[in-house]
Design a protein around this motif. Structure first.
Motif, PDB file in Angstrom:
ATOM      1  N   SER A  52       0.699  -1.055   0.159  1.00 32.44           N
ATOM      2  CA  SER A  52      -0.074   0.028  -0.067  1.00 32.44           C
ATOM      3  C   SER A  52       0.968   1.224   0.234  1.00 32.44           C
ATOM      4  CB  SER A  52      -0.730   0.103   1.264  1.00 32.44           C
ATOM      5  OG  SER A  52      -1.958   0.935   1.006  1.00 32.44           O
ATOM      6  N   GLU A  55      -2.192   7.179   1.905  1.00 30.73           N
ATOM      7  CA  GLU A  55      -3.460   7.726   1.552  1.00 30.73           C
ATOM      8  C   GLU A  55      -4.003   8.586   2.673  1.00 30.73           C
ATOM      9  OE1 GLU A  55      -5.752   4.351   0.242  1.00 30.73           O
ATOM     10  OE2 GLU A  55      -4.589   4.047  -1.573  1.00 30.73           O
ATOM     11  N   THR A  63      -7.743   2.417  -2.406  1.00 29.65           N
ATOM     12  CA  THR A  63      -7.443   0.717  -2.086  1.00 29.65           C
ATOM     13  C   THR A  63      -7.295   0.593  -0.551  1.00 29.65           C
ATOM     14  OG1 THR A  63      -5.358   1.137  -2.587  1.00 29.65           O
ATOM     15  CG2 THR A  63      -6.651   0.753  -4.492  1.00 29.65           C
ATOM     16  N   GLY A  64      -6.767   1.684   0.220  1.00 33.21           N
ATOM     17  CA  GLY A  64      -6.337   1.613   1.458  1.00 33.21           C
ATOM     18  C   GLY A  64      -7.507   1.461   2.423  1.00 33.21           C
ATOM     19  N   ARG A  67      -8.162   4.776   4.057  1.00 34.82           N
ATOM     20  CA  ARG A  67      -8.155   5.959   3.211  1.00 34.82           C
ATOM     21  C   ARG A  67      -8.629   7.221   3.928  1.00 34.82           C
ATOM     22  NH1 ARG A  67      -6.952   6.662  -2.225  1.00 34.82           N
ATOM     23  NH2 ARG A  67      -8.152   8.527  -3.244  1.00 34.82           N
ATOM     24  N   ALA A  74       1.072   4.420   4.778  1.00 32.11           N
ATOM     25  CA  ALA A  74       1.419   3.049   4.096  1.00 32.11           C
ATOM     26  C   ALA A  74       1.492   2.095   4.815  1.00 32.11           C
ATOM     27  CB  ALA A  74       2.716   3.710   3.119  1.00 32.11           C
ATOM     28  N   ASN A  77      -1.792   0.905   6.177  1.00 33.71           N
ATOM     29  CA  ASN A  77      -2.319   0.564   5.139  1.00 33.71           C
ATOM     30  C   ASN A  77      -2.268  -1.019   4.706  1.00 33.71           C
ATOM     31  OD1 ASN A  77      -4.309   2.367   4.690  1.00 33.71           O
ATOM     32  ND2 ASN A  77      -3.302   3.401   3.612  1.00 33.71           N
ATOM     33  N   ALA A  78      -0.846  -1.311   4.695  1.00 32.77           N
ATOM     34  CA  ALA A  78      -0.270  -2.641   4.185  1.00 32.77           C
ATOM     35  C   ALA A  78      -0.577  -3.703   5.367  1.00 32.77           C
ATOM     36  CB  ALA A  78       1.136  -2.535   3.888  1.00 32.77           C
ATOM     37  N   ALA A  81      -4.493  -4.232   5.153  1.00 28.34           N
ATOM     38  CA  ALA A  81      -4.970  -5.116   4.079  1.00 28.34           C
ATOM     39  C   ALA A  81      -4.651  -6.613   4.041  1.00 28.34           C
ATOM     40  CB  ALA A  81      -4.284  -4.528   2.797  1.00 28.34           C
TER      41      ALA A  81
END
Length: 107
Positions: A52, A55, A63-64, A67, A74, A77-78, A81
């Motif tokens: 990711s 955002e 996508t996150g 967001r 980042a 978000n990673a 996910a």
């Protein structure tokens, strides 16, 4: 191809794939008007579990999972996910590695 381009190409391919992915995502974040930070989460064998970019300051669909919130960095978000079973392991056993294009700063 100039010598400088060959030197860059050699150096770029010497960098681990997760780091190259994080850098590409950082560029994508910058191009979208955000902070240039990307992250790639891999398992112990190097397989990508999630990737990711930052955002935190973007609006609209994305996508996150975080967001548009102050938490949409980042790295967060990673991790968000990926399935927690992919990266959480009791007693500190190494199960996953997070490569980021920029290390988080503390003040």
């Amino acid at each position: 191809m100039s010598r400088e381009e060959r030197d860059f190409d050699t150096a770029w391919h010497a960098v681990p794939e997760p780091v190259r992915g994080a850098l590409a995502l950082a560029y994508e974040a910058l191009a979208a008007g955000g902070l240039a930070v990307g992250a790639v989460l891999t398992d112990a064998g190097g397989r990508t579990l999630a990737a990711s970019r930052n955002e935190a300051y973007e609006e609209g669909p994305g996508t996150g999972p975080l967001r548009g919130t102050p938490l949409a960095h980042a790295e967060m978000n990673a991790l968000g996910a990926a399935s927690p079973q992919d990266w959480l392991r009791p007693h500190g056993a190494r199960l996953a590695e997070l490569a980021a294009a920029r290390e988080p700063r503390t003040r």
